[in-house]
Enzyme design. Structure first.
Site, PDB file in Angstrom:
ATOM      1  N   LYS A 278       0.643  -0.895  -0.205  1.00  0.00           N
ATOM      2  CA  LYS A 278      -0.165  -0.154   0.035  1.00  0.00           C
ATOM      3  C   LYS A 278       0.970   1.059  -0.067  1.00  0.00           C
ATOM      4  O   LYS A 278       2.003   2.053   0.159  1.00  0.00           O
ATOM      5  CB  LYS A 278      -0.595  -0.032   1.047  1.00  0.00           C
ATOM      6  CG  LYS A 278      -1.719  -1.201   1.663  1.00  0.00           C
ATOM      7  CD  LYS A 278      -2.488  -1.700   0.279  1.00  0.00           C
ATOM      8  CE  LYS A 278      -4.221  -1.978   0.596  1.00  0.00           C
ATOM      9  NZ  LYS A 278      -3.227  -3.890   0.274  1.00  0.00           N
ATOM     10  N   ASP A 279       0.201   2.595  -0.223  1.00  0.00           N
ATOM     11  CA  ASP A 279       1.223   3.486  -0.492  1.00  0.00           C
ATOM     12  C   ASP A 279       1.477   4.207   0.727  1.00  0.00           C
ATOM     13  O   ASP A 279       0.316   4.078   1.924  1.00  0.00           O
ATOM     14  CB  ASP A 279       0.397   4.618  -1.392  1.00  0.00           C
ATOM     15  CG  ASP A 279       1.287   5.765  -1.813  1.00  0.00           C
ATOM     16  OD1 ASP A 279       2.020   6.188  -1.910  1.00  0.00           O
ATOM     17  OD2 ASP A 279       0.286   7.241  -2.236  1.00  0.00           O
ATOM     18  N   LYS A 280       2.213   5.030   0.570  1.00  0.00           N
ATOM     19  CA  LYS A 280       2.880   6.114   2.048  1.00  0.00           C
ATOM     20  C   LYS A 280       1.622   7.000   2.371  1.00  0.00           C
ATOM     21  O   LYS A 280       1.121   7.071   3.719  1.00  0.00           O
ATOM     22  CB  LYS A 280       3.916   6.303   2.310  1.00  0.00           C
ATOM     23  CG  LYS A 280       4.183   7.131   3.453  1.00  0.00           C
ATOM     24  CD  LYS A 280       5.837   7.089   3.306  1.00  0.00           C
ATOM     25  CE  LYS A 280       6.286   8.929   4.048  1.00  0.00           C
ATOM     26  NZ  LYS A 280       5.780   8.541   5.733  1.00  0.00           N
TER      27      LYS A 280
ATOM     28  N   GLN B  35       1.538   6.003  -7.485  1.00  0.00           N
ATOM     29  CA  GLN B  35       2.837   4.930  -6.239  1.00  0.00           C
ATOM     30  C   GLN B  35       3.234   3.594  -6.909  1.00  0.00           C
ATOM     31  O   GLN B  35       3.802   3.716  -5.911  1.00  0.00           O
ATOM     32  CB  GLN B  35       0.840   4.286  -5.346  1.00  0.00           C
ATOM     33  CG  GLN B  35       0.184   5.173  -4.968  1.00  0.00           C
ATOM     34  CD  GLN B  35      -1.623   5.287  -5.653  1.00  0.00           C
ATOM     35  OE1 GLN B  35      -0.945   5.125  -7.213  1.00  0.00           O
ATOM     36  NE2 GLN B  35      -2.471   5.437  -5.564  1.00  0.00           N
TER      37      GLN B  35
END
Length: 414
Positions: free
Chosen positions: A89-91, A170
């Site tokens: 998952k993206d930050k 992303q």
């Protein structure tokens, strides 16, 4: 407040053009993690008090998955190789994810920015891709009524077979969208250039410590300047400082190094999809020579069998595609890729030629052979499931695994 303009077309990432003809809405997604909430929809995980694995359901606030796994391993004093998960998952988000840990202990203590929602034991291991999809709750900064103003676009998306299934920003790095350049350098054997690009990219970097590295190429001094939280960059610097620049990527976790090659494949996919959209009227139409996968209700592909479109089955395949039972795919090029025929083959060959790469470049020799990729295939479009607007300018919807919410929003907002 810093904002990310989702309407911006990242030409550099291979995304250009839209499938819909509606007007641009000029909306933005705020960069606050709380404005981009993601929750995994996992496969069934059976609880067993005597199970081999510890399963943690965790909510991550502004945490990149790879960095969290590294910190979790350190916190539990185990190898990161003993931790698996279903998806990265993206930050810049609040994400709820499941992690599988090969340990006989339970989690205790705390990690800043992490909420442990649940932990239990199971004999079910979680592997990459072991989820149906993700639920998103996203707030869009928009002066009007997004539900009303996007209605025609949403109708057109549905009629045209969905939105383009681009790899989102992303995929190419949380803050610096340059991992595809690094991946290309790796498959071309330019390992030292790739290491330098990871540490300093004059297209993105304004931090003094990165600029200093770009000017001086002094890894030992840069180790004193790069912040401690940039663990992966510091690992690369450490390898360079010890005289192993060409081998520097071995200092990173293997799954992270492989992501550079995957990013370049994703860029090639985006370019090929963009080119297809110039020639084919929508994203559900099947043309002769296409390769296709069957898809489920989440638009997840059944990868057990590739189907090839020909003049005998073309009408049947178009009927199935119009019912969202099947979709054309575009290859993520690799050394064992099966090429499509017809228009899609021509597009693929032209993109590879423009990038000066061949399929065999993805078979990487020597110490980096683990980064080699045989290739994969990705459906060209998807649709949001159970789309709702629970509040003004807030969207609630589900996407299948590996499908990017930002690609859906890009088509709406432009």
């Amino acid at each position: 407040m810093f904002y990310i303009n989702i309407a911006y077309i990242f030409m550099d990432l291979g995304m250009y053009g839209y499938i819909t003809k509606t007007e641009k809405l000029n909306g933005m997604i705020k960069s606050n993690p709380e404005d981009f909430i993601v929750e995994e929809i996992p496969f069934d995980i059976k609880k067993d008090d005597n199970g081999k694995y510890l399963i943690i359901k965790a909510r991550l606030y502004d945490w990149d998955t790879n960095r969290f796994v590294m910190y979790l391993a350190r916190h539990m004093n185990i190898s990161r190789k003993r931790i698996t998960y279903a998806g990265t998952k993206d930050k810049r988000a609040v994400t709820t994810q499941y992690f599988c840990i090969n340990t006989d202990r339970m989690f205790s203590g705390s990690i800043n920015g992490i909420e442990i929602i649940e932990q239990f034991r199971s004999n079910d291991i979680i592997k990459l891709g072991d989820l149906y999809g993700n639920r998103f709750l996203i707030k869009v900064d928009y002066p009007g009524d997004l539900e009303k103003d996007s209605s025609e676009t949403l109708k057109e998306i549905n009629e045209k077979g969905g939105f383009p299934n681009f790899f989102g920003v992303q995929r190419f790095g949380s803050m610096r969208s340059n991992t595809h350049y690094i991946g290309k350098m790796i498959i071309k054997g330019e390992y030292e250039k790739a290491a330098d690009k990871y540490l300093y990219d004059d297209n993105f970097d304004t931090e003094e410590y990165r600029i200093n590295y770009g000017k001086n190429m002094d890894a030992k001094n840069s180790l004193k300047e790069y912040p401690g939280n940039l663990t992966f960059e510091r690992s690369i610097l450490g390898a360079i400082a010890s005289g192993n620049k060409s081998s520097a990527f071995n200092a990173l976790p293997k799954n992270l190094s492989i992501m550079f090659v995957h990013a370049f494949q994703s860029y090639l996919f985006n370019k090929m999809l963009s080119e297809r959209m110039k020639h084919v009227k929508d994203l559900k139409t099947v043309i002769e020579g296409d390769l296709l996968y069957n898809i489920d209700d989440y638009f997840n592909p059944d990868k057990k069998r590739l189907i090839e479109a020909n003049r005998y089955n073309l009408e049947m395949l178009n009927n199935l595609s119009s019912m969202d039972k099947i979709r054309p795919v575009i290859p993520l090029p690799g050394f064992d890729t099966r090429m499509p025929d017809g228009l899609q083959r021509d597009i693929m060959l032209k993109v590879l030629e423009d990038e000066n790469v061949s399929l065999q470049d993805f078979k990487i020799p020597g110490e980096y052979s683990y980064m080699s990729s045989s290739g994969d295939y990705r459906i060209i479009s998807a649709k949001p499931i159970n789309l709702k607007f629970p509040e003004k300018n807030k969207l609630d919807f589900i996407l299948g695994r590996g499908i990017y919410a930002t690609s859906f929003l890009r088509e709406i907002i432009k």
